[in-house]
Design an enzyme around this catalytic site. Sequence first.
Site, PDB file in Angstrom:
ATOM      1  N   LYS A   8       0.844  -1.206   0.000  1.00  0.00           N
ATOM      2  CA  LYS A   8       0.000   0.000   0.000  1.00  0.00           C
ATOM      3  C   LYS A   8       0.880   1.257   0.000  1.00  0.00           C
ATOM      4  CE  LYS A   8      -0.200  -0.083   5.050  1.00  0.00           C
ATOM      5  NZ  LYS A   8      -0.982  -0.509   6.225  1.00  0.00           N
TER       6      LYS A   8
ATOM      7  N   ARG B  37     -11.015   0.108  14.361  1.00  0.00           N
ATOM      8  CA  ARG B  37     -10.787   0.944  13.182  1.00  0.00           C
ATOM      9  C   ARG B  37     -11.663   0.333  12.094  1.00  0.00           C
ATOM     10  NH1 ARG B  37      -4.734   1.417  10.834  1.00  0.00           N
ATOM     11  NH2 ARG B  37      -5.437  -0.483   9.843  1.00  0.00           N
TER      12      ARG B  37
ATOM     13  N   HIS C  67      -6.575  -7.045  12.212  1.00  0.00           N
ATOM     14  CA  HIS C  67      -5.352  -6.250  12.306  1.00  0.00           C
ATOM     15  C   HIS C  67      -5.112  -5.936  13.785  1.00  0.00           C
ATOM     16  CE1 HIS C  67      -2.123  -4.029  10.522  1.00  0.00           C
ATOM     17  NE2 HIS C  67      -2.596  -2.828  10.775  1.00  0.00           N
TER      18      HIS C  67
ATOM     19  N   ARG D 269       1.124 -10.868   6.790  1.00  0.00           N
ATOM     20  CA  ARG D 269       0.967  -9.655   5.969  1.00  0.00           C
ATOM     21  C   ARG D 269       2.011  -8.602   6.346  1.00  0.00           C
ATOM     22  NH1 ARG D 269      -4.246  -9.591   8.160  1.00  0.00           N
ATOM     23  NH2 ARG D 269      -3.641  -7.637   9.155  1.00  0.00           N
TER      24      ARG D 269
ATOM     25  N   TYR E 160      17.665  30.897   7.346  1.00  0.00           N
ATOM     26  CA  TYR E 160      16.635  31.819   7.841  1.00  0.00           C
ATOM     27  C   TYR E 160      16.667  31.953   9.366  1.00  0.00           C
ATOM     28  CZ  TYR E 160      14.333  31.329   3.271  1.00  0.00           C
ATOM     29  OH  TYR E 160      14.022  31.327   1.941  1.00  0.00           O
TER      30      TYR E 160
ATOM     31  N   CYS F  43      15.249  24.482   4.800  1.00  0.00           N
ATOM     32  CA  CYS F  43      14.380  25.317   3.964  1.00  0.00           C
ATOM     33  C   CYS F  43      13.562  24.420   3.039  1.00  0.00           C
ATOM     34  CB  CYS F  43      15.215  26.296   3.160  1.00  0.00           C
ATOM     35  SG  CYS F  43      16.381  27.234   4.189  1.00  0.00           S
ATOM     36  N   MET F  44      12.791  25.040   2.161  1.00  0.00           N
ATOM     37  CA  MET F  44      11.936  24.237   1.280  1.00  0.00           C
ATOM     38  C   MET F  44      12.756  23.362   0.338  1.00  0.00           C
ATOM     39  SD  MET F  44       8.928  25.340  -1.395  1.00  0.00           S
ATOM     40  CE  MET F  44       8.016  26.328  -0.218  1.00  0.00           C
ATOM     41  N   ASP F  45      13.902  23.897  -0.092  1.00  0.00           N
ATOM     42  CA  ASP F  45      14.662  23.234  -1.157  1.00  0.00           C
ATOM     43  C   ASP F  45      16.071  22.850  -0.761  1.00  0.00           C
ATOM     44  OD1 ASP F  45      12.553  24.339  -2.917  1.00  0.00           O
ATOM     45  OD2 ASP F  45      13.595  26.216  -2.450  1.00  0.00           O
TER      46      ASP F  45
HETATM   47  C1  LIG Z   1      -0.259  -1.693   6.767  1.00  0.00           C
HETATM   48  C2  LIG Z   1      -0.883  -2.976   7.093  1.00  0.00           C
HETATM   49  C3  LIG Z   1      -0.097  -4.133   7.272  1.00  0.00           C
HETATM   50  C4  LIG Z   1       1.401  -4.113   7.316  1.00  0.00           C
HETATM   51  O1  LIG Z   1       1.825  -3.584   8.538  1.00  0.00           O
HETATM   52  P1  LIG Z   1       3.387  -3.440   8.906  1.00  0.00           P
HETATM   53  O2  LIG Z   1       3.369  -2.976  10.306  1.00  0.00           O
HETATM   54  O3  LIG Z   1       3.915  -2.413   7.955  1.00  0.00           O
HETATM   55  O4  LIG Z   1       3.997  -4.755   8.700  1.00  0.00           O
HETATM   56  C5  LIG Z   1      -0.761  -5.338   7.466  1.00  0.00           C
HETATM   57  N1  LIG Z   1      -2.113  -5.398   7.482  1.00  0.00           N
HETATM   58  C6  LIG Z   1      -2.889  -4.310   7.347  1.00  0.00           C
HETATM   59  C7  LIG Z   1      -4.362  -4.453   7.402  1.00  0.00           C
HETATM   60  C8  LIG Z   1      -2.313  -3.061   7.155  1.00  0.00           C
HETATM   61  O5  LIG Z   1      -3.082  -1.975   7.027  1.00  0.00           O
END
Ligand SMILES: *Cc1c(COP(=O)(O)O)cnc(C)c1O
Length: 379
Positions: free
Chosen positions: A43, A139, A171, A227, A269, A316-318
């Site tokens: 993601k 969540r 999760h 995951r 700055y 700074c920005m750049d």
């Molecule tokens: C982002 C995410 C992960 C991966 O989590 P990490 O801590 O980066 O390993 C796994 N499952 C879900 C649902 C996530 O949103």
Amino acid sequence: MNTTLPAAGLDRLTAQVDLGAIAHNTAVVARHAPSAALMAVLKGDAYGHGALPVARAVLAGGATEIGVTTVDEAIALREDGVTVPLLSWLGTAGYERAIDADVRLGASSPRQLANIVAAARAVGRPAVVHVKVDTGLNRNGVSAHEWAETRDALVAAERAGHVRLQGVFTHLAHGDEPEHPFLDVQRDVLAATVADARAHGLTPTQVHAANSAASLTRPDLHFDLVRPGIALYGGVPVPDRDFGLRPAMTFAAPVILIKRIARGDGVSYGHTWIAPRDTVVGLVPAGYADGVWRPLSGRFEVAIGGRRFPQVGRVCMDQFVIDLGPDGGGVSEGDTAVLFGDAPGADRAADWADTLGTIDYEVFTGVRGRAVRTYAGRP
Ligand SMILES: *Cc1c(COP(=O)(O)O)cnc(C)c1O
């Protein structure tokens, strides 16, 4: 092994991604979870590393499938020729396109499931669904009071041929604290939910819960599939634990200007830094528009040829300024300054995160602006 950047060579701000490191890190996670399949989490454009090249690297390292948030992220990978199973768990738009592209869909409520069923009818093909169960993160995921309704809708949708329930997942709220007792609570709620689904005739084959931290530390949470995300990029999944992961991204820029300044001169700055002695300073063309956060001003060091030099004055920005010391530190214009990553003496993204009060995930995904992403290493 380091990605050792040349002393001279970069001509601009670069986020160099070592695909060999990503493949290595994937294999490290796979070794920790030998009985589970491995869904690499890509993601957020692979946490800022570039989803398509990272996809190739994780597959070379032993990942068997890929997980993303939105349907668009999944379809972009499909269109680029990624053929392995893809799961979009937070997609709520584009269900029809997802089913058409053979993208599996997460469902977090009976409403989302109804929309998936409607899309499957329209496309004329069953949707492959992973139902996300809220086991205490509060969540996304199906809440306890909507589970029975969701389960019954899944049973009906399977009977009607619109859905195949392949996965049940959750999760973790405390994944990065391997000893936390709430991990046990979430594991047990997930297991009980799966048992209830099976008692009602559903036959999920992929139960999953573990992010990187749990993949590396909690075999009891591996179930059928892990995951991992941050570990694949060589971030820090669990503070103060070394798993042999290699940082994949090296954020670096050339020193483009060197000048002498006198004791008492102010830099950048607001003159927040006054030279305490005659010294030599260098200019690095990277700023907060590129992901060098302004709150880092005066609070980080870069590595040049293995030596560390402090950043001084405001970012700074750049651009920002580094103090090379009275003798110039042996640094020449054109030398490469490593901001973070895999180079001798360099910070890791997690060091920036500690200074900023955030996590390396945000540092990686914050790299932007003029930074050019390049790829090195064989996956
Ligand atoms: C982002 C995410 C992960 C991966 O989590 P990490 O801590 O980066 O390993 C796994 N499952 C879900 C649902 C996530 O949103």
